[in-house]
Design a protein around this motif. Structure first.
Motif, short mmCIF file in Angstrom:
data_model
loop_
_atom_site.label_atom_id
_atom_site.label_comp_id
_atom_site.label_asym_id
_atom_site.label_seq_id
_atom_site.Cartn_x
_atom_site.Cartn_y
_atom_site.Cartn_z
N LEU A 243 0.84 -1.19 0.00
CA LEU A 243 0.00 0.00 0.00
C LEU A 243 0.88 1.24 0.00
CD1 LEU A 243 -2.85 1.44 0.82
CD2 LEU A 243 -1.97 1.26 3.13
N ILE A 244 0.47 2.23 -0.77
CA ILE A 244 1.14 3.53 -0.67
C ILE A 244 0.08 4.56 -0.33
CG2 ILE A 244 2.37 5.35 -1.90
CD1 ILE A 244 3.79 3.28 -3.50
N SER A 245 0.30 5.33 0.70
CA SER A 245 -0.71 6.30 1.10
C SER A 245 -0.03 7.59 1.55
CB SER A 245 -1.55 5.73 2.24
OG SER A 245 -2.34 6.77 2.80
N THR A 246 -0.72 8.69 1.31
CA THR A 246 -0.21 9.95 1.85
C THR A 246 -0.66 10.05 3.31
OG1 THR A 246 -2.14 10.97 0.87
CG2 THR A 246 -0.05 11.28 -0.27
N GLY B 140 3.33 13.53 4.96
CA GLY B 140 4.33 12.77 4.23
C GLY B 140 3.68 11.63 3.48
N VAL B 141 4.44 10.57 3.28
CA VAL B 141 3.90 9.39 2.62
C VAL B 141 4.35 8.14 3.35
CG1 VAL B 141 3.34 9.52 0.18
CG2 VAL B 141 5.69 9.93 0.93
N ALA B 142 3.52 7.11 3.25
CA ALA B 142 3.88 5.83 3.84
C ALA B 142 3.83 4.78 2.75
CB ALA B 142 2.91 5.46 4.95
N GLU B 143 4.82 3.91 2.76
CA GLU B 143 4.82 2.79 1.83
C GLU B 143 4.85 1.53 2.65
OE1 GLU B 143 8.16 2.59 -0.81
OE2 GLU B 143 7.58 0.58 -1.44
N VAL B 144 3.85 0.68 2.43
CA VAL B 144 3.77 -0.54 3.21
C VAL B 144 3.95 -1.73 2.29
CG1 VAL B 144 2.32 -1.89 4.76
CG2 VAL B 144 2.11 0.59 4.73
N THR C 87 7.60 1.85 5.46
CA THR C 87 8.49 2.99 5.34
C THR C 87 7.67 4.27 5.40
OG1 THR C 87 9.81 1.66 3.84
CG2 THR C 87 10.35 3.99 3.98
N LEU D 44 7.92 8.29 5.05
CA LEU D 44 8.70 9.48 4.73
C LEU D 44 7.95 10.67 5.33
CD1 LEU D 44 9.60 8.94 0.96
CD2 LEU D 44 10.88 8.25 2.97
N ALA D 45 8.46 11.20 6.42
CA ALA D 45 7.78 12.29 7.11
C ALA D 45 8.51 13.59 6.86
CB ALA D 45 7.73 12.00 8.60
N TYR E 180 16.42 9.37 2.79
CA TYR E 180 15.12 9.96 2.45
C TYR E 180 15.01 10.15 0.95
CZ TYR E 180 11.04 13.01 2.97
OH TYR E 180 9.78 13.54 2.90
N TYR F 68 0.63 -2.61 -5.83
CA TYR F 68 0.35 -1.76 -4.68
C TYR F 68 -1.06 -1.23 -4.72
CZ TYR F 68 5.03 -1.61 -2.77
OH TYR F 68 6.21 -1.93 -2.17
N GLU F 69 -1.57 -1.02 -3.54
CA GLU F 69 -2.84 -0.32 -3.44
C GLU F 69 -2.52 1.14 -3.17
OE1 GLU F 69 -6.12 -1.30 -0.61
OE2 GLU F 69 -5.28 -3.31 -0.99
N GLU G 171 -3.77 4.99 -1.86
CA GLU G 171 -4.78 5.66 -1.06
C GLU G 171 -4.33 7.10 -0.84
OE1 GLU G 171 -6.17 5.07 3.36
OE2 GLU G 171 -6.15 3.17 2.29
N ARG H 241 7.13 17.79 -3.73
CA ARG H 241 7.94 17.57 -2.55
C ARG H 241 9.30 17.00 -2.95
NH1 ARG H 241 4.84 14.24 1.61
NH2 ARG H 241 3.34 15.90 1.36
#
Lengths: 134, 298
Positions: free
Chosen positions: A42-45, A68-72, A78, A80-81, B45, B217-218, B220, B233
């Motif tokens: 999953l990738i989410s902001t 930021g974004v999170a990659e699961v 992970t 990224l904040a 990063y 990937y999903e 959201e 960014r």
């Protein structure tokens, strides 16, 4: 032993955390989500809010992130904040000053671009205060 | 033949120069340690951002809804170059090599009939480039490195400017030029395309093979929304990274340049001292000969 997933918390200036955790709750833009080991990719902001880290069946650490974004993926999470601080390190009056400064900047902003930036700062500061009071 | 007095004062002046260069070397060495740490801490990063964007870019592909920062404007007539140099000199070939690379690129682009616009970060680059491309420089930043090192807000200021120009359609392609820090004695001039986003496809594949992360990937919210949030960014992050690399490189270059200068000054003092001693001896011999021949004449 319980299953763990690896949490990586990275800010622009440093790799803040890279350690095994049992669960993390991430404030996604479309709602909080918990990440357990073997989570589907999953990738989410992320919206400004608090990351809860669970270790040993309870919350072991709470960290405020300003977006930021999170990659699961099944092995790791992970994050990224843009900015990340442990809740324990934030003082209530500092947060209040920050909110007021952001509001003042919002009032003073002229261009739409500045306005948008200031609005974001206000949101972040407000979220910070909510995080503290909960 | 220089007189003894001249030689003495030359030796004194070289000695004080050596004092200054060795002090500068010490300062550069301590700053280097700090900025090197900062540059290395910032790499994870930028790298993760790169892989994530690469994955997203692959997912969105060439679809119509892709943001312009990813797909480009469809033209490449106007090039924006962001050139990172130091504010100060006395750091060997550091500024010169960046400026040389930037000039070569500018010439090549102009020969192809393209318009070039330049943003200079660091005073030295602006000074060197304004001689032949003064009208192309649209913005300059200096004093980015404060007492506590480089703050992300400095990078955001530059990034905001770049994005604003892009939104106004004032350029099509953006490239950044900076010195990538390898070690204290080695810096590599790096040219990196910022807009449109150039993913490191190879790297991404490697990772996918290694960790089985090629799964679907999903997203959201949607891929497009994430990209629209992430791409601007990324511009800031890449600029920040370039600033840190450039600063570490600057201190490294200055340290080795000052080390050389100190050593040269030492050699020069040795040579001058020998010369001084010889001519002093020659003078004494001369005086003796005069006295002896005077005595003999009596």
């Amino acid at each position: 032993m319980t299953d763990t997933t690896v949490l990586e918390l990275v800010s622009p200036s440093a790799l803040l955390k890279s350690e095994p955790v049992e669960m993390v709750v991430v404030p996604g833009t479309e709602g909080n989500f918990g990440v357990l080991p073997k989570h589907a990719p999953l990738i989410s902001t992320i919206r400004p809010g608090v990351i809860d880290i669970y270790m040993g069946g309870k919350v072991s650490e709470r960290i405020f992130v300003a977006g930021g974004v999170a990659e699961v993926n099944p092995e790791r999470c992970t994050i990224l904040a843009e900015e990340a601080v442990s809740i324990a390190d934030i003082k209530a009056d500092e947060a209040q000053t920050r909110l007021e400064a952001a509001k003042a900047a919002f009032e003073a902003a002229k261009t739409p671009h500045e306005k948008a930036n200031a609005e974001r700062d206000v949101e972040i500061a407000a979220a910070l205060i909510t995080a503290l009071t909960n | 033949m220089a007189s003894l007095k001249d030689l003495r004062s030359r030796i004194a002046s070289v000695k004080s120069t050596r004092k200054i260069t060795s002090a500068m070397k010490m300062v550069a060495a301590s700053k280097l340690r700090r900025s090197q740490d900062a540059a290395e801490a910032a790499r994870p990063y930028a790298e993760r951002m790169g892989t994530m964007l690469g994955r997203l870019a692959a997912a969105v592909g060439g679809s119509q809804g892709a943001p312009k920062l990813l797909s480009g404007t469809g033209r490449e007539d106007t090039h924006l170059m962001v050139v990172f140099t130091a504010d100060r000199g006395l750091c060997g070939g550091f500024n010169a090599s960046i400026v040389k690379a930037a000039r070569a690129k500018i010439r090549a682009l102009k020969a192809d009939g393209k318009t070039v616009k330049i943003i200079c970060v660091g005073r030295k680059g602006a000074d060197a480039l304004k001689r032949d491309n003064g009208d192309a420089i649209i913005a300059r930043y200096s004093g980015i490195e404060g007492k506590k090192g480089i703050d992300f807000s400095e990078a955001s200021a530059v990034a905001d400017k770049v994005l604003e120009l892009f939104d106004n359609g004032e350029f099509d392609v953006c490239t950044i030029f900076y010195n990538k820090f390898v070690s204290a004695i080695s810096q590599v001039v790096t040219e990196q395309q910022l807009v449109p986003f150039a993913g490191e496809a190879q790297e991404d594949n490697q990772e996918a093979d290694g960790k089985g992360a090629s799964a679907i990937y999903e997203y959201e919210p949607s891929e497009e929304a994430i990209l629209a949030d992430l791409l601007p960014r990324n511009v800031g992050v890449q600029i920040f990274g370039a600033m840190l690399e450039s600063s570490a490189s600057e201190h490294g270059a200055r340290m080795s340049a000052m080390d050389n200068a100190t050593r040269n000054a030492g050699d020069m003092i040795d040579r001058l001292s020998i010369q001084y001693n010889r001519s002093r001896q020659a003078q004494i011999t001369n005086e003796l000969i005069e006295i002896i021949s005077g005595a003999e004449a009596l």
